[in-house]
Design a protein around this motif. Structure first.
Motif, PDB file in Angstrom:
ATOM      1  N   GLY A 190      18.204  11.397 -25.522  1.00 28.65           N
ATOM      2  CA  GLY A 190      18.115  12.783 -25.079  1.00 28.65           C
ATOM      3  C   GLY A 190      16.781  13.393 -25.435  1.00 28.65           C
ATOM      4  O   GLY A 190      16.467  13.594 -26.611  1.00 28.65           O
ATOM      5  N   ARG A 191      15.967  13.695 -24.435  1.00 23.60           N
ATOM      6  CA  ARG A 191      14.607  14.192 -24.685  1.00 23.60           C
ATOM      7  C   ARG A 191      14.603  15.694 -24.954  1.00 23.60           C
ATOM      8  O   ARG A 191      13.943  16.164 -25.872  1.00 23.60           O
ATOM      9  CB  ARG A 191      13.696  13.858 -23.507  1.00 23.60           C
ATOM     10  N   THR A 266      22.786  21.192 -32.690  1.00 24.55           N
ATOM     11  CA  THR A 266      21.575  21.682 -33.368  1.00 24.55           C
ATOM     12  C   THR A 266      20.442  20.674 -33.432  1.00 24.55           C
ATOM     13  O   THR A 266      19.284  21.058 -33.547  1.00 24.55           O
ATOM     14  CB  THR A 266      21.917  22.108 -34.810  1.00 24.55           C
ATOM     15  N   THR A 267      20.770  19.375 -33.365  1.00 25.95           N
ATOM     16  CA  THR A 267      19.762  18.348 -33.647  1.00 25.95           C
ATOM     17  C   THR A 267      19.537  17.374 -32.493  1.00 25.95           C
ATOM     18  O   THR A 267      18.391  17.081 -32.136  1.00 25.95           O
ATOM     19  CB  THR A 267      20.158  17.547 -34.904  1.00 25.95           C
ATOM     20  N   ASP A 268      20.624  16.841 -31.934  1.00 23.17           N
ATOM     21  CA  ASP A 268      20.506  15.802 -30.915  1.00 23.17           C
ATOM     22  C   ASP A 268      20.102  16.373 -29.565  1.00 23.17           C
ATOM     23  O   ASP A 268      20.549  17.459 -29.170  1.00 23.17           O
ATOM     24  CB  ASP A 268      21.837  15.059 -30.749  1.00 23.17           C
ATOM     25  N   GLY A 269      19.287  15.616 -28.851  1.00 20.80           N
ATOM     26  CA  GLY A 269      19.025  15.953 -27.462  1.00 20.80           C
ATOM     27  C   GLY A 269      20.219  15.553 -26.610  1.00 20.80           C
ATOM     28  O   GLY A 269      21.183  14.955 -27.094  1.00 20.80           O
ATOM     29  N   PHE A 270      20.148  15.892 -25.327  1.00 16.89           N
ATOM     30  CA  PHE A 270      21.229  15.507 -24.426  1.00 16.89           C
ATOM     31  C   PHE A 270      20.704  14.453 -23.467  1.00 16.89           C
ATOM     32  O   PHE A 270      19.855  14.717 -22.628  1.00 16.89           O
ATOM     33  CB  PHE A 270      21.759  16.705 -23.639  1.00 16.89           C
ATOM     34  N   GLY A 271      21.200  13.225 -23.642  1.00 11.65           N
ATOM     35  CA  GLY A 271      20.836  12.116 -22.780  1.00 11.65           C
ATOM     36  C   GLY A 271      22.072  11.297 -22.477  1.00 11.65           C
ATOM     37  O   GLY A 271      23.200  11.784 -22.584  1.00 11.65           O
TER      38      GLY A 271
END
Length: 449
Positions: A190-191, A266-271
């Motif tokens: 997730g960018r 809060t932290t991870d991108g969505f990919g």
């Protein structure tokens, strides 16, 4: 703040970097199908005879008709219509707007809170269909399982490509872990941190609506299929799965604001990692017990039913208690007067209550629930989440290890999440984290880990 300072290049890989991201992407997709073909009445068992598996696998993968059979136009249309229903419900149903955590850009996003209303609407419409047209009217998910799985995977892939392309627009806030410059890795991890269309946040929407609610609807479809086969009744084991998993989903949706402080948001991108997890893995893997009970109908009896209920209630008590303390504290409340330590950055870390016993009591906490005896080995799991997952699997008795896939997988997942979370805490709190670890030394299970 300059764009390069706000969105620094990712220098640390997870999942062993691009090769690992590629293998996990393929592996998760493969397992979504394997758990069906390895545990269904059409395959000859759960699992089918081991000596038949290699031949069936090679013959299927080399046969074009097999690949074509994975796609079902009607199931695809229904799945995409379901997703559209969830979007329309988000837009039209009333709901409060709640601010999330402050992002490193200094901004706060607002999220519309109406997932529970969407859930109730979906349940009401489903109940109306079944009441009017009978159990047979809602068995189509069981009948078209593979087609629905494929549709969810297609949606996951499309969304992963969409949000990756969106992340290159001017002003996008990128995830610190998803800006490596490698397409495969960034597409998977997730960018962009919070890809959105206006006020519609794609990540939080997918976390709680299409897949999670569909999980319950799948369970209902499995119960309808069993009822048709049994002349209108369902087994006590199927009732437990419906109640346990339905309550778990309802609880998560009712407490929707709590998700806004989780690592996913809060932290991870969505990919692809989150899209396939939310849209395909959750509904079609987590409902394995209900699907198994369609063609292996287990009657538990009063004593065994009571024991499983106690296991599930214990797990829920731990799960809700630990998460309740955490969410109250993050929102500036401390009704139990819990002790905490203040870091140099001004952040506060709980050191009493559930969070004084371990750093992740919502993952694993008290020993222990007997999982099952298999191949001469006794397995024990202890937790809030994991006790509940174990209870769901116990409804299927001990006839096959495959219905225990979820708690075993969940154990690995939670340990991995704990490790990722603590890596972030080391970066965030520095020397204060070392002080905190001396006060709360146990990662998950006191005196063990």
């Amino acid at each position: 703040m300059a764009p390069t300072e706000l969105n620094p290049r990712t220098k640390h890989y997870e999942f062993l970097g691009p090769p690992g991201a590629f293998l996990v992407s393929i592996g998760v997709t493969f397992m979504s199908y394997a758990l069906y073909f390895g545990c269904s009445e059409t395959s000859g068992g759960c699992p089918p005879p081991f000596e038949l598996i290699p031949e069936r696998l090679t013959s299927s993968l080399s046969n074009s008709s097999f690949w074509l059979s994975l796609f079902d136009a009607e199931a695809t249309g229904l799945y995409f219509a379901w997703y559209a229903f969830c979007v329309v419900a988000w837009a039209l149903l009333p709901g409060d707007w709640v601010e999330g955590s402050t992002m490193r850009s200094g901004e706060k996003k607002s999220y519309k809170i109406n997932a529970f209303s969407t859930f109730l609407l979906a349940l009401g419409l489903t109940a109306g269909v079944i009441w009017r047209f009978g159990f047979q009217s809602f068995t189509f998910i069981y009948e078209k399982w593979v087609g629905f799985t494929t549709a969810s995977v297609v949606m996951s892939v499309l969304q992963a490509f969409l949000v990756y392309a969106m992340s290159f627009r001017s002003g996008a806030l990128l995830a610190l872990g998803g800006n490596s410059g490698n397409f495969i890795y960034d597409w998977f991890i997730g960018r962009e941190l919070n890809p959105s269309f206006g006020s519609f946040d794609i990540k939080s929407f997918n976390e709680l609506r299409p897949g999670l609610i569909l999980w319950v609807l799948i369970d209902i479809s499995m119960a309808c299929e069993q009822a048709v086969r049994r002349g209108g009744s369902i087994t006590d084991s199927m009732w437990l799965v419906l109640i346990f998993q339905g309550w778990y989903v309802a609880d998560g949706l009712y407490n929707e604001p709590a998700i806004l402080t989780t690592m996913d948001i809060t932290t991870d991108g969505f990919g692809y990692m989150l899209s396939v997890g939310d849209l395909a893995w959750v509904p079609f893997v987590y409902s394995l017990q209900a699907r198994y009970l369609v063609f292996n109908q287990v009657e538990l009896g009063t004593a065994w039913t009571t024991a499983i209920i106690l296991v599930n209630l214990t797990g829920y008590f731990i799960f809700r208690g630990a998460n309740g303390e955490k969410n109250d504290f993050r929102n500036g409340k401390n009704p139990k007067n819990l002790k905490f330590m203040t870091t140099e950055s001004g952040s506060k870390l709980l050191i009493s209550g559930w969070w004084g016993f371990s750093r992740h009591p919502n993952y694993l906490y008290v020993a222990a629930a007997l999982l099952h005896v298999l191949f001469g080995l006794t397995f024990f799991l202890s937790s809030g989440d994991l006790l509940m997952a174990t209870a769901w699997s116990l409804t299927t008795s001990f006839n096959t290890p495959l219905t225990y896939f979820y708690p075993i997988y969940f154990t690995v997942l939670l340990i991995h999440r704990q490790m990722r979370d603590e890596e972030n805490c080391v970066k965030k709190y520095g020397a204060d984290w070392e002080k905190y670890k001396k006060v709360v030394p146990w990662r998950i299970l006191p005196y063990v880990y």
